[in-house]
Scaffold this active site. Structure first.
Site, short mmCIF file in Angstrom:
data_model
loop_
_atom_site.label_atom_id
_atom_site.label_comp_id
_atom_site.label_asym_id
_atom_site.label_seq_id
_atom_site.Cartn_x
_atom_site.Cartn_y
_atom_site.Cartn_z
N HIS A 190 -3.49 -36.99 -28.47
CA HIS A 190 -3.07 -38.38 -28.71
C HIS A 190 -3.68 -39.35 -27.70
CE1 HIS A 190 -0.35 -36.43 -31.52
NE2 HIS A 190 -0.61 -37.52 -32.21
N GLU A 432 0.45 -31.52 -43.18
CA GLU A 432 -0.09 -31.19 -41.86
C GLU A 432 0.04 -29.71 -41.53
OE1 GLU A 432 0.38 -34.55 -38.91
OE2 GLU A 432 2.42 -34.42 -39.67
N ASP A 456 -3.37 -32.13 -37.25
CA ASP A 456 -2.42 -31.02 -37.17
C ASP A 456 -2.77 -29.92 -38.16
OD1 ASP A 456 -0.56 -31.48 -35.11
OD2 ASP A 456 0.24 -33.17 -36.24
N CYS A 503 -5.43 -39.33 -43.23
CA CYS A 503 -5.25 -40.22 -42.09
C CYS A 503 -5.53 -39.52 -40.75
CB CYS A 503 -3.85 -40.82 -42.07
SG CYS A 503 -2.55 -39.60 -41.86
C1 PEP Z 1 -2.59 -35.79 -37.91
O1 PEP Z 1 -1.95 -34.83 -37.48
O2 PEP Z 1 -3.71 -35.69 -38.44
C2 PEP Z 1 -2.04 -37.15 -37.79
C3 PEP Z 1 -2.64 -38.17 -38.34
O3 PEP Z 1 -0.92 -37.32 -37.03
P1 PEP Z 1 -0.95 -37.31 -35.44
O4 PEP Z 1 -2.39 -37.34 -34.99
O5 PEP Z 1 -0.20 -38.50 -34.95
O6 PEP Z 1 -0.28 -36.01 -35.12
MG MG Z 2 0.13 -35.06 -36.97
#
Ligand code: PEP
Ligand code: MG
Length: 578
Positions: A190, A432, A456, A503
């Site tokens: 993140h 995910e 994920d 996403c």
């Molecule tokens: C993902 O897991 O691809 C996602 C978009 O969520 P995050 O990156 O916030 O876990």
């Molecule tokens: Mg995620």
């Protein structure tokens, strides 16, 4: 000059003096000092001890201090700090071995702590924790000044650190903090995602960069190639200054695509949305030509403040986004806390496998007050714009049903309170986990849309921690297992006539776009700065060629084969981006 290779996580080039941040939780890197600096460095050790003793004596003398036991502990700490032999050992390391004060303190105290920890007697072995405490207190004395520096920086710097948290990164002032390099981290951690959203060039996973960079050294961060150059020579510096200008020119050129559609050469329209972590990023999404918010990571509201957000804090944040987006879609993902995103940390019990533990929707379903507070705020905001709700990390139908049941409960509460909301607010889920991908046909019956969180999905499919630099070469969206799951989700979504978008960071990666289009995806949500580049790529291809790429890739057996093929295909279409 020294060149280090890491993981490119946020594009762009930064050239500036280094600001090395040592973290109190990590081993301080072994760094040498010049002989001429040894007297001043010994004084730093003495000052740190003097100040730590004064600090402890202050606490110790407080009259209404809770309990004698704690007083005793501080008395023990004071005795250690006043131990002349211990101090001599440290100053010898500085004076004779020419090591930094921080390193001398850290290494000496850890040696003592390890010694205590290895003793059978429980009373003595528990003293190891006291020694760590003393180490932290002393290091805080020295590093405190540097921490303060970050907030009040007025010169351009690049940050070099062992690790940065997403919250720390989000607090950087982009004007002065031009880029960063860290020992730890992966492409979809993140911290990396925040850097990309903010447009700060960054390279992570460098393993030992903190040991190689001296404070105030000139450092080049090449966030496109994942390279960090320490003390560059004249020629390299000149070359990189030119690269930086070229990169800026390319960005300006791409920005001219803002008002053009993301449409392929054979006329197929693709929807591009932006991912945001904070409401103030919504404007950048539109500036870069995005058509709405495809993923609002609302947990950052939680991470950023000292206090737990109230219903009104949530509501105000959502309204702020809607004020910018008007009637464009805004997908609000309910809080994805846990794993590498913690609340006010004390509230969390340590878990040995946090990514497999109480995170995301699971955490919300066990913390209903917090979950309902957020859902109430989203529903209240739903009458003021085009809001959609998305649940993260759904791994079974049961979990989806539970989440939807809570949503219905909250709707009933609002009915009772005569508060307006949109009863038909679309409710979708993130795919995910392999379990969600493999049961997508079942989940589709009760979801209004899917959005694939590839960050994920890759991690759980390949059993590779997305933030761990030691296994980062194993983490890849080009693995046939991941691609097969993505194809199957698209197939199931089509059959159920619901939209499936992407996403995760794969949608921000030019190497993957043609494959994703070929697998049938027509909606992507990406880091806002990447929208123009991905749009340009989409405008340069035909769906026919993408279909043929996907067909070929689906016949390939290895990740290597897939990634090499996709890379060369993308380079042919858009050489300037590579
Ligand atoms: C993902 O897991 O691809 C996602 C978009 O969520 P995050 O990156 O916030 O876990
Ligand atoms: Mg995620």
């Amino acid at each position: 000059m020294e060149i280090k290779k890491g993981i490119a996580v946020s594009p762009g080039i930064a050239i500036a003096k280094s600001l090395v941040i040592d973290s109190e939780d990590y081993r301080i890197p072994r760094r040498s000092i010049l002989p001429s600096a040894k007297v001043a460095e010994v004084k730093r050790v003495r000052d740190a001890f003097k100040n730590a003793i004064a600090e402890l004596e202050d606490i110790h003398s407080e009259k209404d201090f809770e309990g004698e036991r704690i007083k005793d502990i501080f008395a023990v700490h004071l005795r250690f700090l006043k131990d002349k032999n211990l101090r001599k050992k440290i100053t010898d390391l500085v004076y004779n071995d020419l090591l930094t004060a921080e390193y001398a303190i850290s290494t000496t105290l850890r040696e003592v702590a390890n010694h205590f920890a290895s003793v059978q007697d429980k009373y003595i072995s528990e003293r190891a924790a006291d020694i760590y405490d003393i180490e932290k207190r002393l290091l805080r004395q020295m590093l405190g000044e540097k921490r303060h520096d970050i907030a009040s920086i007025t010169d351009e710097v690049v940050i070099v650190a062992h690790e940065l948290s997403p919250t720390q990164t989000a607090g950087f002032d982009k004007k002065y903090i031009r880029g960063f390099a860290t020992d730890a981290g992966g492409r979809t951690s993140h911290t990396a995602i925040v850097a990309r959203s903010m447009g700060i060039p960054a390279v992570v996973g460098l393993e030992d960069v903190t040991s190689n960079v001296a404070p105030m050294a000139t450092v080049i961060i090449d966030g496109n190639r994942g390279v960090v150059i320490i003390d560059p020579d004249e020629t390299t510096l000149k070359q990189y200054t030119e690269f930086a200008l070229e990169f800026e020119r390319l960005e300006r050129e791409l920005d001219t695509l803002r008002d053009m559609d993301a449409i392929t050469r054979d006329g197929v329209t693709v929807e591009l949305y932006g991912n945001i972590e904070f409401p103030n990023e919504a404007e950048m999404v539109l500036d870069k030509g995005g058509h709405g918010i495809g993923l609002y990571r609302t947990e950052f509201l939680y991470l950023y403040s000292e206090m737990e957000p109230t219903e009104d804090d949530h509501y105000k944040a959502y309204r702020e986004v809607l004020r910018v987006t008007g009637n464009l879609p805004v997908i609000i993902r309910t809080m994805d806390l846990g794993a590498d995103k913690f609340t006010q940390s004390k509230r969390f019990v340590r878990e040995s496998n946090p990514f497999l533990g109480l995170r995301s929707i699971r955490f919300c379903l066990q913390n209903l007050v917090l979950f309902k507070t957020q859902l109430r705020a989203i529903l209240r905001a739903s009458v003021e714009g085009n809001i959609r709700i998305m649940f993260p990390l759904i791994s079974s139908l049961h979990e989806l049903r539970q989440a939807k049941m809570i949503l219905r409960d909250v709707m009933e509460d609002l009915d009772e309170d005569k508060i307006k909301y949109n009863p038909n607010v679309p409710v979708g889920i993130m795919i995910e986990t392999p379990s969600a991908a493999l049961t997508a046909s079942i989940l589709a019956n009760e979801s209004d849309f899917f959005s694939i969180g590839t960050n994920d999905l890759i991690q759980y499919t390949l059993a590779v921690d997305r933030g761990n630099e030691r296994v980062s070469t194993l983490y890849s969206g080009a693995d046939p297992a991941v691609i097969k799951l993505m194809r199957s989700v698209m197939h199931d979504a089509n059959k159920a006539k619901i939209n499936a978008s992407i996403c995760g960071e794969m949608a921000s990666d030019p190497e993957f776009i043609m494959l994703l289009l070929g697998l049938g995806y027509r909606t992507f949500s990406l880091a806002p700065p990447m929208i123009p580049e991905i749009k340009k790529l989409i405008r340069s291809v035909t769906i026919e060629s993408c279909n043929s790429i996907a067909r070929k890739v689906l016949m390939m057996n290895s990740e290597r084969e897939v990634i090499n093929y996709l890379r060369s295909a993308a380079m042919k279409v858009l050489p300037e981006v590579f």
